[in-house]
Design a protein around this motif. Structure first.
Motif, PDB file in Angstrom:
ATOM      1  N   PRO A  43     -13.539  64.796 -24.821  1.00 20.13           N
ATOM      2  CA  PRO A  43     -13.023  64.828 -23.446  1.00 20.13           C
ATOM      3  C   PRO A  43     -13.597  66.009 -22.658  1.00 20.13           C
ATOM      4  CG  PRO A  43     -11.256  64.318 -24.971  1.00 20.13           C
ATOM      5  CD  PRO A  43     -12.448  64.657 -25.813  1.00 20.13           C
ATOM      6  N   LEU A  44     -13.947  65.758 -21.415  1.00 15.18           N
ATOM      7  CA  LEU A  44     -14.532  66.798 -20.564  1.00 15.18           C
ATOM      8  C   LEU A  44     -13.470  67.699 -19.957  1.00 15.18           C
ATOM      9  CD1 LEU A  44     -17.111  64.485 -18.777  1.00 15.18           C
ATOM     10  CD2 LEU A  44     -17.656  66.273 -20.426  1.00 15.18           C
ATOM     11  N   GLY A  45     -12.253  67.193 -19.844  1.00  6.89           N
ATOM     12  CA  GLY A  45     -11.172  67.967 -19.254  1.00  6.89           C
ATOM     13  C   GLY A  45     -10.383  68.743 -20.293  1.00  6.89           C
TER      14      GLY A  45
ATOM     15  N   TYR B  42     -21.243  72.561 -15.277  1.00  6.91           N
ATOM     16  CA  TYR B  42     -19.945  71.901 -15.203  1.00  6.91           C
ATOM     17  C   TYR B  42     -20.149  70.389 -15.192  1.00  6.91           C
ATOM     18  CZ  TYR B  42     -15.337  70.611 -13.430  1.00  6.91           C
ATOM     19  OH  TYR B  42     -14.101  70.054 -13.282  1.00  6.91           O
ATOM     20  N   PRO B  43     -19.325  69.618 -15.902  1.00  6.01           N
ATOM     21  CA  PRO B  43     -18.128  70.006 -16.649  1.00  6.01           C
ATOM     22  C   PRO B  43     -18.369  70.279 -18.135  1.00  6.01           C
ATOM     23  CG  PRO B  43     -18.211  67.634 -16.503  1.00  6.01           C
ATOM     24  CD  PRO B  43     -19.454  68.143 -15.798  1.00  6.01           C
ATOM     25  N   PHE B  44     -19.645  70.223 -18.565  1.00  4.55           N
ATOM     26  CA  PHE B  44     -19.923  70.464 -19.985  1.00  4.55           C
ATOM     27  C   PHE B  44     -19.739  71.937 -20.333  1.00  4.55           C
ATOM     28  CE2 PHE B  44     -22.286  66.730 -18.643  1.00  4.55           C
ATOM     29  CZ  PHE B  44     -21.906  65.811 -19.599  1.00  4.55           C
ATOM     30  N   VAL B  45     -20.050  72.804 -19.380  1.00  3.16           N
ATOM     31  CA  VAL B  45     -19.826  74.247 -19.533  1.00  3.16           C
ATOM     32  C   VAL B  45     -18.994  74.701 -18.350  1.00  3.16           C
ATOM     33  CG1 VAL B  45     -20.892  76.520 -19.655  1.00  3.16           C
ATOM     34  CG2 VAL B  45     -22.011  74.569 -20.757  1.00  3.16           C
TER      35      VAL B  45
ATOM     36  N   ASP C  92     -26.011  60.774 -22.772  1.00  7.02           N
ATOM     37  CA  ASP C  92     -25.016  61.778 -22.367  1.00  7.02           C
ATOM     38  C   ASP C  92     -23.642  61.120 -22.417  1.00  7.02           C
ATOM     39  OD1 ASP C  92     -24.985  60.202 -20.091  1.00  7.02           O
ATOM     40  OD2 ASP C  92     -25.762  61.718 -18.737  1.00  7.02           O
ATOM     41  N   HIS C  93     -22.761  61.485 -21.509  1.00  7.01           N
ATOM     42  CA  HIS C  93     -21.389  60.995 -21.565  1.00  7.01           C
ATOM     43  C   HIS C  93     -21.255  59.526 -21.171  1.00  7.01           C
ATOM     44  CE1 HIS C  93     -22.311  62.310 -17.562  1.00  7.01           C
ATOM     45  NE2 HIS C  93     -21.198  61.822 -17.052  1.00  7.01           N
TER      46      HIS C  93
END
Length: 591
Positions: free
Chosen positions: A274-276, A413-416, A358-359
């Motif tokens: 999850p990214l969040g 963002y949102p990975f870092v 990727d996602h």
């Protein structure tokens, strides 16, 4: 008497008030009409425009798509189509976001081109056009805005793959871009107003103070609100805008007699946490990962789906979007294509890095699979064998450029989270330093930085002929360049001639020849494809192609020679002798 005077006074006051209100509106309408008649800003109000030097073809107008973003123009795939469609043309439009555009690859490695290659290979009596209108960070509002222009272009089929960008795309429910009070009606009104010269000029003037932060990725720039909890008001608004916009779009096309294929959405489940920051989402993901490790694939996938749906950074569409898509099959003329189930089956119920880069964006294998699934659906499950398919390969230059783009995204963002623009760029520079020694890496880096463009870089790489490139590498570069110049017959002929020198290239050379034949209807491409089909022992196919050449040029030397070869294989030696004699006579006459 006094009452009559008072009444007349009130009437006059009302009339003057109406005039005062109406006069500016009338003046604006007159001014707008004057601008339109004078042609001011006219280039930006046509969805499709003629190609320079080839006015018989149209392509998506980049000035038009600028309306969807205040500070940048999304790239649109270069897939021109005939201005005047004839009865022998089979036209397919494909709409959607960045996955439809083929991101992070160039458009010709995306699924619309893989669909086109299959259709071109098996369509012998019709000219195939697949027009890709995929654009990064757009959603159902863009498709709604383009719906009438697409219908007017007279497609036989429209393919839809959209829904991931309902929250953060332009006009999205939680986007920084064109977020108008989260009202579907107001956002549609703004899209209509953008067709006005005056409104667009005012909008450009106001947007100058809001230039894009070029040091941050697009993903980092478009998020107005993260933390969108499942079933919250904002969550439901994203679902509802997709339902309303796409229902109107599909009904518009269905009423025009267009066949529509809408794909369910796919995303990286098993290899994308999850990214969040939702704790329940992270717990569900960790549990699913443990189940996967124990071989409990069905339960693991269910857990991964829960984790995605609870992920409160909404770059991946939740299950509710696919539920809406599946409901569209109630509209006459709409076929729902279940990409999600096929992807799950192909990945052993654990869709991950084997199909995604990727996602949510498929890798080249995943894009090819989507093209194959849509192809099968267009043929209602009875699709003929696609002769030029094997493990799909992309050219070395685009492979490197795509990897660099993904590396840049994953440093941001949102990975870092919480990193400054300087820290993000430092991490990206570290990645670049590690790959710069690879062949063509400096060229790929220039493309990613915006210092070079792909078509020119392809041309220069082919012309420089690096000695370390294999013949297969060179042919793949030629195929990519051919997609940038699909109407350039000499270029396509050069690529085909290189490919014909080695039968191991037949799958790729067959794709190039078929593309050229459908785009340009030239004899050389048809002859080349016939020769390839002969080598592949597809004799009926070869015979059909040779018939086409013979009808156009009865004394064509290449056709006569290949016809003689075909007749020998078919056992008709008498006819083969006649064609061979004609070949010798034609050859002598051409000397």
């Amino acid at each position: 008497m006094s009452r009559t005077v008072q009444s007349n006074g009130r009437t006059k006051t009302t009339v003057f008030a109406l005039i005062a209100i109406s006069l500016p509106i009338i003046l604006i309408v007159i001014l707008e009409a004057v601008f339109r008649i004078a042609g001011i800003g006219s280039a930006a109000y046509r969805e499709f425009v003629p190609l320079p030097g080839r006015e018989d073809h149209l392509a998506m107008n980049p000035d038009y798509v600028a309306r969807y973003f205040p500070s940048f123009v999304p790239a649109v795939p270069f897939t021109p189509f005939l201005k005047d469609k004839d009865d022998f043309t089979f036209r397919v439009f494909v709409v959607g976001g960045s996955s439809t555009a083929g991101f992070p690859y160039q458009f010709y490695h995306g699924f619309p081109r893989r669909l086109a290659a299959r259709l071109e290979a098996v369509s012998l009596d019709r000219r195939v056009e697949v027009v890709n209108l995929g654009m990064s960070a757009v959603n159902s509002y863009t498709i709604w805005d383009l719906r009438n222009a697409i219908a007017d272009a007279d497609p036989d089929v429209v393919v839809v793959y959209a829904g991931h960008n309902e929250y953060y795309g332009s006009f999205g429910a939680a986007s920084t871009v064109n977020n108008v009070l989260n009202s579907v009606r107001l956002k549609r009104t703004v899209l209509r107003l953008k067709r006005s010269v005056i409104y667009s000029a005012l909008e450009r003037l106001l947007s100058r103070s809001h230039e894009a932060d070029t040091d941050r990725t697009l993903m980092a720039q478009v998020v107005k609100q993260a933390g969108i909890e499942k079933d919250s008001d904002l969550f439901n608004r994203g679902i509802e805008q997709f339902r309303r916009n796409m229902s109107d779009v599909l009904m518009t096309w269905a009423d025009r007699g267009i066949d529509i294929y809408v794909g369910t959405l796919v995303a990286n489940l098993s290899d994308q946490a999850p990214l969040g920051d939702n704790i329940e989402a992270r717990m569900a993901y960790d549990s699913a990962t443990s189940l996967l490790g124990r071989g409990e694939f069905v339960r693991a996938r269910q857990g991964f789906v829960v984790a995605r749906d609870l992920d409160d950074i909404r770059f991946r569409a939740p299950s509710e979007i696919n539920d809406v898509i599946r409901g569209f099959d109630r509209i006459d003329g709409v076929t729902v294509v279940d990409l999600e189930t096929t992807f799950a089956q192909s990945a052993g119920n654990a869709e991950g890095d084997s199909l995604f880069i990727d996602h949510l964006h498929p890798n080249h294998t995943g894009y090819d699979l989507i093209g194959e699934i849509f192809f099968r659906e267009l043929y209602a499950g009875n699709a003929p064998t696609f002769l030029d398919v094997s493990e799909y390969r992309i050219d070395r230059l685009d492979s490197l450029a795509a990897a660099m783009q993904i590396a840049r995204i994953k440093t941001s963002y949102p990975f870092v989270k919480g990193a400054s623009a300087e820290e993000e760029m430092a991490a990206f520079q570290q990645y670049l330093s590690a790959v710069r020694s690879e062949l063509l890496a400096p060229t790929a880096e220039s493309i990613v930085r915006g210092d070079a463009v792909m078509p020119v870089s392809l041309q220069e790489t082919i012309q420089s002929n690096p000695p370390d490139l294999s013949n297969m590498d060179k042919l793949l570069l030629y195929r990519s360049l051919a997609n940038w110049q699909p109407l350039n017959v000499p270029l396509l002929t050069s690529a085909i001639n290189i490919a014909l020198s080695d039968s191991t290239f037949d799958r790729i050379s067959g794709e190039i020849a078929a593309m050229s034949m459908h785009r340009n209807s030239d004899v050389n491409s048809t002859n080349a494809l016939a020769a390839i089909r002969l080598r592949q022992k597809q004799y009926d196919y070869a015979g059909f192609l040779l018939d086409r050449v013979e009808a156009a040029e009865p004394d064509n030397v290449v056709m006569l020679f290949n016809r003689a070869r075909l007749l020998v294989v078919q056992g008709d030696t008498a006819q083969a002798r006649l064609y061979f004699d004609r070949y010798q006579s034609a050859s002598s006459a051409n000397q």
